[in-house]
Design an enzyme around this catalytic site. Structure first.
Site, PDB file in Angstrom:
ATOM      1  N   ASP A   1      40.734 -67.862 157.390  1.00  0.00           N
ATOM      2  CA  ASP A   1      39.598 -67.114 157.959  1.00  0.00           C
ATOM      3  C   ASP A   1      38.420 -67.198 156.995  1.00  0.00           C
ATOM      4  OD1 ASP A   1      38.114 -65.546 159.649  1.00  0.00           O
ATOM      5  OD2 ASP A   1      39.168 -63.674 159.222  1.00  0.00           O
TER       6      ASP A   1
ATOM      7  N   GLU B   1      41.406 -53.708 143.326  1.00  0.00           N
ATOM      8  CA  GLU B   1      40.374 -53.639 142.302  1.00  0.00           C
ATOM      9  C   GLU B   1      39.013 -53.909 142.935  1.00  0.00           C
ATOM     10  OE1 GLU B   1      39.949 -56.759 139.370  1.00  0.00           O
ATOM     11  OE2 GLU B   1      41.214 -58.118 140.557  1.00  0.00           O
ATOM     12  N   TRP B   2      37.989 -53.300 142.383  1.00  0.00           N
ATOM     13  CA  TRP B   2      36.614 -53.530 142.820  1.00  0.00           C
ATOM     14  C   TRP B   2      36.032 -54.645 141.961  1.00  0.00           C
ATOM     15  CZ3 TRP B   2      33.364 -52.510 146.637  1.00  0.00           C
ATOM     16  CH2 TRP B   2      32.001 -52.683 146.431  1.00  0.00           C
ATOM     17  N   ILE B   3      35.526 -55.704 142.607  1.00  0.00           N
ATOM     18  CA  ILE B   3      34.999 -56.853 141.879  1.00  0.00           C
ATOM     19  C   ILE B   3      33.485 -56.902 142.059  1.00  0.00           C
ATOM     20  CG2 ILE B   3      35.027 -59.368 141.661  1.00  0.00           C
ATOM     21  CD1 ILE B   3      37.908 -59.312 142.615  1.00  0.00           C
TER      22      ILE B   3
END
Length: 289
Positions: free
Chosen positions: A198, A95-97
């Site tokens: 990371d 999904e694009w947030i």
């Protein structure tokens, strides 16, 4: 650019996920890390998705392990929609947030969320599968103590790689041996924490509700100092982040020393990946030992 065959493959898989027809209208290149090619996909109905593309032969299982890491993190992460190999490519669609503003409230939320994540513990130090740190394999064989895990699975492996390639002069191995002797006093016994692995400034998003979203994990059960240390590696996070973390999971008195030593691992990683510009940072720490 994305081939027509790959575009059709993605449309088919996304249509299966959403149980309706998905038509990809376009793909715009965006940043996706140092080893991936990435695109922002937009559909004919105005939806957006984030696509990563990589070579399955160069980095076997890269996206499968990323998916497992994202699913293991209790803080919000992007939903993984497609993770498959198509032809010569491994593909990861999430999904694009959209991003929000990094207010003080966001940093407080982030510090509290990370403290909660670090209180999730495991049966030892390590993980039941290996993964990646950047483009380098990250070995996660279980150890009973952090000192043994950090020495054997992190520092020794990266130092050997660096000396074998001539990036780290072998004389510094004596200093590393001195550090190994001091590790038990620097890191008193503490339960393993689930760590992102990371957590630098490029691996989180502030969403539009001022909440943190974690991306690109290299998870394992380790010492919580590894995440906190990495937040300082390229410039510290906002002070409210550390204050909120400390309020929910008290930091030890020698946390600054722990962070300095913990950062030896990502610095050795950077030395092995990007060359001699990171040597001075490594040797400055080792000079103490």
């Amino acid at each position: 650019m994305i081939s027509p065959d790959t575009m059709l493959f993605l449309e088919e898989r996304l249509s299966q996920v959403f149980e309706r027809t998905i038509q990809i209208a376009g793909a715009r290149p965006v940043s996706g890390g140092s080893i991936n090619v990435a695109f922002l996909l937009h559909t004919s109905t105005g939806e957006f998705f984030f696509l990563k593309v990589n070579d399955p032969e160069l980095y076997p299982g890269l996206f499968g392990k990323e998916r497992l890491g994202l699913m293991s993190i209790p803080v919000r992460t992007p939903n993984v929609l497609v993770e498959e190999i198509s032809g010569l490519h491994q593909l990861l669609v999430m999904e694009w947030i959209p991003s929000g503003s990094r207010t003080e409230r966001f940093w407080e939320n982030f510090g509290q969320a990370l403290a909660g994540m670090h209180q999730i513990t495991g049966p030892g130090f390590g993980l039941n599968y290996d993964n990646y740190m950047g483009s380098l394999p990250q070995i996660n064989e279980w150890r009973e103590t952090w000192v043994d895990f950090f020495r054997e699975q992190r520092l020794e492996r990266q130092a050997k790689l660096a000396t074998d390639t001539g990036l780290l002069p072998k004389r510094w191995l004596k200093n590393l041996e001195g550090l190994y002797y001091e590790l038990p006093s620097i890191f008193p016994e503490e339960k393993p924490s689930l760590v992102h692995g990371d957590l630098w400034s490029g691996n989180f998003i502030c969403d539009q509700q001022e909440m943190p979203v974690l991306i690109d994990p290299a998870i394992y059960y380790g010492h919580r100092s590894v995440d906190l240390a990495m937040t300082t590696l390229f410039g510290r996070f906002h002070p409210r982040f550390y204050e909120a973390y400390h309020a929910h999971f008290r930091l030890p008195e020698n946390y600054e020393q722990q962070w300095e030593i913990a950062n030896l691992y990502p610095l050795l990683i950077h030395l092995n990946l990007f060359g001699g510009s990171y040597l001075e940072s490594v040797t400055e720490t080792l000079k103490q030992f």
